[in-house]
Motif scaffolding. Structure first.
Motif, PDB file in Angstrom:
ATOM      1  N   TYR A  30       0.837  -1.207   0.000  1.00 33.26           N
ATOM      2  CA  TYR A  30       0.000   0.000   0.000  1.00 33.26           C
ATOM      3  C   TYR A  30       0.871   1.255   0.000  1.00 33.26           C
ATOM      4  O   TYR A  30       0.579   2.220  -0.701  1.00 33.26           O
ATOM      5  CB  TYR A  30      -0.955  -0.006   1.194  1.00 33.26           C
ATOM      6  CG  TYR A  30      -2.177  -0.863   0.998  1.00 33.26           C
ATOM      7  CD1 TYR A  30      -2.188  -1.954   0.137  1.00 33.26           C
ATOM      8  CD2 TYR A  30      -3.338  -0.594   1.684  1.00 33.26           C
ATOM      9  CE1 TYR A  30      -3.309  -2.734  -0.041  1.00 33.26           C
ATOM     10  CE2 TYR A  30      -4.477  -1.370   1.507  1.00 33.26           C
ATOM     11  CZ  TYR A  30      -4.454  -2.438   0.652  1.00 33.26           C
ATOM     12  OH  TYR A  30      -5.576  -3.202   0.474  1.00 33.26           O
ATOM     13  N   GLU A  34       1.080   4.114  -2.887  1.00 36.78           N
ATOM     14  CA  GLU A  34       0.989   5.546  -2.589  1.00 36.78           C
ATOM     15  C   GLU A  34       2.177   6.303  -3.174  1.00 36.78           C
ATOM     16  O   GLU A  34       2.041   7.429  -3.629  1.00 36.78           O
ATOM     17  CB  GLU A  34       0.897   5.776  -1.077  1.00 36.78           C
ATOM     18  CG  GLU A  34      -0.432   5.360  -0.494  1.00 36.78           C
ATOM     19  CD  GLU A  34      -0.480   5.498   1.017  1.00 36.78           C
ATOM     20  OE1 GLU A  34       0.583   5.669   1.658  1.00 36.78           O
ATOM     21  OE2 GLU A  34      -1.597   5.428   1.551  1.00 36.78           O
ATOM     22  N   TYR A  52      -1.956  -7.329  -4.170  1.00 35.33           N
ATOM     23  CA  TYR A  52      -2.716  -6.388  -3.340  1.00 35.33           C
ATOM     24  C   TYR A  52      -3.250  -5.168  -4.085  1.00 35.33           C
ATOM     25  O   TYR A  52      -3.996  -4.381  -3.516  1.00 35.33           O
ATOM     26  CB  TYR A  52      -1.843  -5.901  -2.180  1.00 35.33           C
ATOM     27  CG  TYR A  52      -1.289  -7.019  -1.341  1.00 35.33           C
ATOM     28  CD1 TYR A  52      -2.126  -7.806  -0.561  1.00 35.33           C
ATOM     29  CD2 TYR A  52       0.076  -7.302  -1.338  1.00 35.33           C
ATOM     30  CE1 TYR A  52      -1.619  -8.840   0.213  1.00 35.33           C
ATOM     31  CE2 TYR A  52       0.587  -8.334  -0.571  1.00 35.33           C
ATOM     32  CZ  TYR A  52      -0.258  -9.107   0.202  1.00 35.33           C
ATOM     33  OH  TYR A  52       0.242 -10.135   0.962  1.00 35.33           O
ATOM     34  N   SER A  55      -7.204  -4.732  -4.404  1.00 38.71           N
ATOM     35  CA  SER A  55      -7.777  -4.394  -3.099  1.00 38.71           C
ATOM     36  C   SER A  55      -7.472  -2.950  -2.713  1.00 38.71           C
ATOM     37  O   SER A  55      -8.345  -2.231  -2.205  1.00 38.71           O
ATOM     38  CB  SER A  55      -7.219  -5.344  -2.034  1.00 38.71           C
ATOM     39  OG  SER A  55      -7.626  -4.960  -0.756  1.00 38.71           O
ATOM     40  N   PHE A  56      -6.249  -2.510  -2.955  1.00 40.08           N
ATOM     41  CA  PHE A  56      -5.864  -1.128  -2.666  1.00 40.08           C
ATOM     42  C   PHE A  56      -6.741  -0.158  -3.448  1.00 40.08           C
ATOM     43  O   PHE A  56      -7.271   0.803  -2.893  1.00 40.08           O
ATOM     44  CB  PHE A  56      -4.387  -0.911  -3.012  1.00 40.08           C
ATOM     45  CG  PHE A  56      -3.948   0.524  -2.940  1.00 40.08           C
ATOM     46  CD1 PHE A  56      -3.637   1.109  -1.724  1.00 40.08           C
ATOM     47  CD2 PHE A  56      -3.841   1.293  -4.085  1.00 40.08           C
ATOM     48  CE1 PHE A  56      -3.233   2.435  -1.653  1.00 40.08           C
ATOM     49  CE2 PHE A  56      -3.435   2.615  -4.027  1.00 40.08           C
ATOM     50  CZ  PHE A  56      -3.131   3.186  -2.804  1.00 40.08           C
ATOM     51  N   ASN A  59     -10.530  -0.449  -2.166  1.00 33.11           N
ATOM     52  CA  ASN A  59     -10.893  -0.161  -0.776  1.00 33.11           C
ATOM     53  C   ASN A  59     -10.162   1.002  -0.124  1.00 33.11           C
ATOM     54  O   ASN A  59     -10.596   1.498   0.902  1.00 33.11           O
ATOM     55  CB  ASN A  59     -10.656  -1.415   0.073  1.00 33.11           C
ATOM     56  CG  ASN A  59     -11.428  -2.592  -0.435  1.00 33.11           C
ATOM     57  OD1 ASN A  59     -12.597  -2.482  -0.759  1.00 33.11           O
ATOM     58  ND2 ASN A  59     -10.772  -3.728  -0.524  1.00 33.11           N
ATOM     59  N   TYR A  60      -9.047   1.404  -0.699  1.00 35.88           N
ATOM     60  CA  TYR A  60      -8.220   2.387  -0.001  1.00 35.88           C
ATOM     61  C   TYR A  60      -8.032   3.677  -0.778  1.00 35.88           C
ATOM     62  O   TYR A  60      -8.028   4.764  -0.201  1.00 35.88           O
ATOM     63  CB  TYR A  60      -6.857   1.764   0.334  1.00 35.88           C
ATOM     64  CG  TYR A  60      -5.970   2.653   1.155  1.00 35.88           C
ATOM     65  CD1 TYR A  60      -6.228   2.863   2.500  1.00 35.88           C
ATOM     66  CD2 TYR A  60      -4.884   3.290   0.586  1.00 35.88           C
ATOM     67  CE1 TYR A  60      -5.423   3.693   3.259  1.00 35.88           C
ATOM     68  CE2 TYR A  60      -4.070   4.113   1.331  1.00 35.88           C
ATOM     69  CZ  TYR A  60      -4.338   4.313   2.668  1.00 35.88           C
ATOM     70  OH  TYR A  60      -3.536   5.127   3.406  1.00 35.88           O
ATOM     71  N   CYS A  61      -7.860   3.577  -2.072  1.00 34.15           N
ATOM     72  CA  CYS A  61      -7.602   4.751  -2.905  1.00 34.15           C
ATOM     73  C   CYS A  61      -8.905   5.530  -3.099  1.00 34.15           C
ATOM     74  O   CYS A  61      -9.892   4.980  -3.589  1.00 34.15           O
ATOM     75  CB  CYS A  61      -7.031   4.299  -4.245  1.00 34.15           C
ATOM     76  SG  CYS A  61      -6.303   5.619  -5.212  1.00 34.15           S
ATOM     77  N   GLY A  66      -9.292   6.381  -7.300  1.00 33.61           N
ATOM     78  CA  GLY A  66      -9.359   4.925  -7.107  1.00 33.61           C
ATOM     79  C   GLY A  66     -10.149   4.225  -8.194  1.00 33.61           C
ATOM     80  O   GLY A  66      -9.630   3.325  -8.859  1.00 33.61           O
TER      81      GLY A  66
END
Length: 113
Positions: A30, A34, A52, A55-56, A59-61, A66
């Motif tokens: 992650y 970034e 990963y 998923s990044f 769910n995260y970006c 994203g």
């Protein structure tokens, strides 16, 4: 004094990035993703074959980056129906886009469906 050529430096960078991508540490990945985004080379990131990244991006970006990177990742990996779903949601939810941009996003969704 150590000196290396530009070609050697490029090869070294490629090898270092290959080793980094093999890591099984999700948090490290992650942070690596970034770094790609912060250095404005996300176009290289979506081409990575790492466990990963999806998923990044999902769910995260944060949006709209994203979802934009996620649909490109899906196209690169020949997951066209998933790209179409992301594009459709992006066109429906991206309030900062103009009508023309939303229509273009939907056109991409149709092409990938």
């Amino acid at each position: 004094e150590i000196s290396i050529t530009a070609a050697e430096l490029r090869r070294l960078k490629v090898e270092i990035m290959r080793l980094l991508r093999r890591s099984t540490d999700e948090l490290f990945h992650y942070i690596l993703y970034e770094w790609y985004i912060a250095n404005q080379i996300s176009h290289e990131m979506v081409q990575l074959d790492t466990r990963y990244l999806e998923s990044f991006l999902r769910n995260y970006c944060p949006p709209p980056l994203g979802p934009t990177l996620l649909w490109k990742y899906y196209v690169i990996n020949k997951k066209y129906s998933q790209a179409a779903i992301v594009l459709t949601k992006l066109a429906e939810t991206d309030e900062e886009s103009t009508l023309e941009q939303r229509i273009e996003t939907l056109a991409h969704a149709i092409v990938n469906a």
